[in-house]
Scaffold this motif. Structure first.
Motif, PDB file in Angstrom:
ATOM      1  N   ASN A  89       0.994  -1.289   0.076  1.00  0.00           N
ATOM      2  CA  ASN A  89       0.073  -0.141  -0.104  1.00  0.00           C
ATOM      3  C   ASN A  89       0.842   1.168  -0.038  1.00  0.00           C
ATOM      4  O   ASN A  89       0.586   2.162  -0.668  1.00  0.00           O
ATOM      5  CB  ASN A  89      -0.960   0.052   1.012  1.00  0.00           C
ATOM      6  CG  ASN A  89      -2.114  -1.081   1.113  1.00  0.00           C
ATOM      7  OD1 ASN A  89      -2.468  -1.375   0.131  1.00  0.00           O
ATOM      8  ND2 ASN A  89      -2.524  -1.469   2.195  1.00  0.00           N
ATOM      9  N   LYS A  92       2.021   1.799  -3.488  1.00  0.00           N
ATOM     10  CA  LYS A  92       1.080   2.391  -4.182  1.00  0.00           C
ATOM     11  C   LYS A  92       0.899   3.927  -4.110  1.00  0.00           C
ATOM     12  O   LYS A  92       0.678   4.609  -4.940  1.00  0.00           O
ATOM     13  CB  LYS A  92      -0.134   1.674  -3.999  1.00  0.00           C
ATOM     14  CG  LYS A  92      -1.390   1.930  -5.159  1.00  0.00           C
ATOM     15  CD  LYS A  92      -2.624   1.109  -4.695  1.00  0.00           C
ATOM     16  CE  LYS A  92      -3.685   1.317  -5.899  1.00  0.00           C
ATOM     17  NZ  LYS A  92      -4.955   0.522  -5.909  1.00  0.00           N
ATOM     18  N   SER A  96       1.523   6.821  -7.061  1.00  0.00           N
ATOM     19  CA  SER A  96       0.431   7.577  -7.232  1.00  0.00           C
ATOM     20  C   SER A  96       0.598   9.099  -6.934  1.00  0.00           C
ATOM     21  O   SER A  96      -0.626   9.797  -7.350  1.00  0.00           O
ATOM     22  CB  SER A  96      -0.957   7.012  -6.280  1.00  0.00           C
ATOM     23  OG  SER A  96      -1.166   5.490  -6.871  1.00  0.00           O
ATOM     24  N   ASP A 172      -2.141  -3.026 -13.224  1.00  0.00           N
ATOM     25  CA  ASP A 172      -1.587  -2.082 -11.876  1.00  0.00           C
ATOM     26  C   ASP A 172      -0.337  -2.486 -11.723  1.00  0.00           C
ATOM     27  O   ASP A 172       0.029  -3.612 -11.439  1.00  0.00           O
ATOM     28  CB  ASP A 172      -2.523  -2.779 -10.735  1.00  0.00           C
ATOM     29  CG  ASP A 172      -2.194  -1.797  -9.500  1.00  0.00           C
ATOM     30  OD1 ASP A 172      -2.362  -0.709  -9.416  1.00  0.00           O
ATOM     31  OD2 ASP A 172      -1.597  -2.225  -8.550  1.00  0.00           O
ATOM     32  N   VAL A 174       1.715  -1.988  -9.196  1.00  0.00           N
ATOM     33  CA  VAL A 174       1.778  -2.446  -7.541  1.00  0.00           C
ATOM     34  C   VAL A 174       1.564  -3.928  -7.519  1.00  0.00           C
ATOM     35  O   VAL A 174       2.341  -4.911  -7.157  1.00  0.00           O
ATOM     36  CB  VAL A 174       1.172  -1.580  -6.616  1.00  0.00           C
ATOM     37  CG1 VAL A 174       1.402  -2.330  -5.311  1.00  0.00           C
ATOM     38  CG2 VAL A 174       1.423  -0.215  -6.663  1.00  0.00           C
TER      39      VAL A 174
END
Length: 488
Positions: A89, A92, A96, A172, A174
């Protein structure tokens, strides 16, 4: 044997957060427990680990490594999952951000570069070049991931092709990086097992020579070191001249049908060194724990032999329960693998209890097996057992708790016969024509037989010259075509 997890690279960077994403820790000091003065101890431990590894790989032909999997919902599993999720997380969030933060992503790519793929992707994952691209916001993580996937496709074992192909559908970044590390972990384990298989013959020979040399050194200092071994083989030769005990069957002839070519192995025949040694190995599975005169040549394997003895005992009880149940349930029910598996599950679940409380365990088994048979007959629209048959079924199952029980004795003899066949004929040939009552535990017998043959084969390779000299005094030349102990 050394813990593989401690020696292998991490299979998921979540196991240890990326260098740029974890808090700084102080380096070991010279005064700490990892100081230079402890190096000799570490070296000794390493040598000892290597020796144990060589010994285990040498004895176990089918040895292979698997990733450690924590039990679902366990504390270890929850902590590991929480830490991994937190790491991914965090990655990510970095990717981002505006502008993207590639620090952790670069560390991941660096770990990939330092793995088994290093020589193939050294140029593509040039660390300095990637850092420059990241500073200018030009790092294309999906492109690099695609390159890595192509290399993995070329280098992975065929069994991993599908896993790599599935990664190609992930967009994605990640999730893709996480998937790459998971599959790389499996590929590393494949490489470990391939290496073990490649080195196994060399490690086996090293283990044989090392054990024999060590034993010879002890024998030189203590000439009486083979006394118990001689007594063990003498007893084995005597056992071969004695007829097997018989037990009248209490079940019908179809249930206990025992005619099998394998039984020819138990027929009286002239003594040979190989047969005496095989009988000696079988006797170890019946060894009295209070008998301290255990053969010196098998002391290192005593724990493994005890484990095999326990496994044999459990299979004897399991096969006895299934044999009695089959005589009441009939061929229709026992023709269903699902039904047989249910009865196996019922019996195996109570094996631990059987060790300490055999009567209570068999009482529970008899009740549950009776209920399962009754319900299964009802579900199939067949006639249920009468009250008399039900009582007889429960009574016969409960009697299996007694060591002198006829069914249990016959099954025990037949499992020993199977193991003897394994030593003489090999496991696969012995499985082709199992004695009556053992076909329902074929898979379990195959596992037991392979372990037993592997152990005895290695032991015979190590101590064969000593056995040969002892057997020359036990087997008359006129009865032995070859006084050399043949490979079992």
């Amino acid at each position: 044997m050394p813990d593989v997890e401690d020696r292998m690279p991490l299979t998921d960077p979540g196991d240890a957060e990326c260098r740029s994403c974890r808090p700084e820790t102080s380096a070991p000091t010279r005064d700490g427990p990892s100081g230079v003065e402890d190096a000799p101890a570490c070296l000794i431990d390493t040598v000892d680990d290597v020796s144990k590894l060589s010994n285990k790989v040498g004895k176990n032909r089918g040895l292979h490594m698997e990733e450690k999997v924590s039990p679902p919902s366990s504390l270890e599993d929850k902590v590991k999952e929480t830490m991994h999720n937190a790491f991914w997380n965090h990655l990510k969030e970095q990717l981002s951000a505006t502008p993207p933060d590639f620090s952790c992503a670069l560390e991941l790519l660096k770990e990939i570069k330092e793995s088994r793929l290093r020589s193939e992707i050294e140029e593509a994952l040039d660390t300095e070049l990637l850092n420059q691209k990241a500073e200018h916001g030009a790092l294309n993580v999906p492109h690099l991931s695609k390159y890595i996937l192509n290399m993995m496709t070329l280098l992975c074992a065929p069994v991993r092709d599908e896993a790599v192909q599935n990664l190609e559908n992930i967009t994605d970044p990640v999730r893709l990086l996480r998937g790459i590390f998971q599959v790389l972990g499996l590929m590393k384990m494949d490489m470990v097992n391939y290496t073990i298989q490649s080195l196994q013959p060399h490690l086996q020979e090293h283990s044989i020579q090392h054990e024999r040399a060590t034993f010879q050194e002890l024998l030189n200092k203590q000439p009486s070191l083979l006394d118990h071994t001689t007594k063990w083989l003498t007893q084995a030769a005597a056992d071969l001249t004695m007829p097997l005990p018989t037990c009248p069957d209490t079940l019908d002839s179809t249930s206990m049908a025992s005619s099998s070519p394998n039984e020819a192995v138990s027929s009286p025949e002239p003594l040979s060194p190989t047969m005496v040694l095989s009988q000696g190995f079988l006797n170890l599975l019946l060894w009295d724990p209070e008998n301290e005169e255990f053969p010196e040549t098998l002391l290192m394997d005593r724990t493994r032999l005890q484990e095999l003895e326990s496994q044999l005992h459990q299979l004897t009880i399991l096969a006895s329960v299934l044999l009695v149940a089959s005589s009441f349930a009939g061929s229709v029910l026992f023709g269903s693998p699902q039904f047989v598996d249910k009865l196996k599950h019922i019996t195996k679940d109570l094996m631990e209890e059987f060790k300490s409380r055999p009567e209570e365990a068999l009482q529970t088994v008899s009740e549950q097996v009776s209920q399962e048979i009754h319900q299964s007959l009802k579900n199939m629209g067949l006639a249920a057992l009468s009250s008399d048959n039900t009582a007889s079924l429960i009574g016969q199952l409960q009697n299996i708790a007694k060591k002198e029980n006829c069914v249990r004795s016959v099954i025990d003899q037949r499992i020993h016969l199977f193991l003897k066949c394994c030593l003489v004929l090999g496991v696969q040939r012995s499985l082709l024509d199992l004695p009556g009552g053992l076909t329902v535990i074929e898979a379990e017998l195959a596992e037991l037989g392979q372990k037993f043959v592997s152990l005895t084969h290695h032991n015979q390779k190590v101590f064969g010259p000593y056995y040969t000299e002892i057997l020359k005094t036990l087997v008359p030349p006129a009865q032995a075509l070859d006084t050399e102990v043949e490979s079992i």
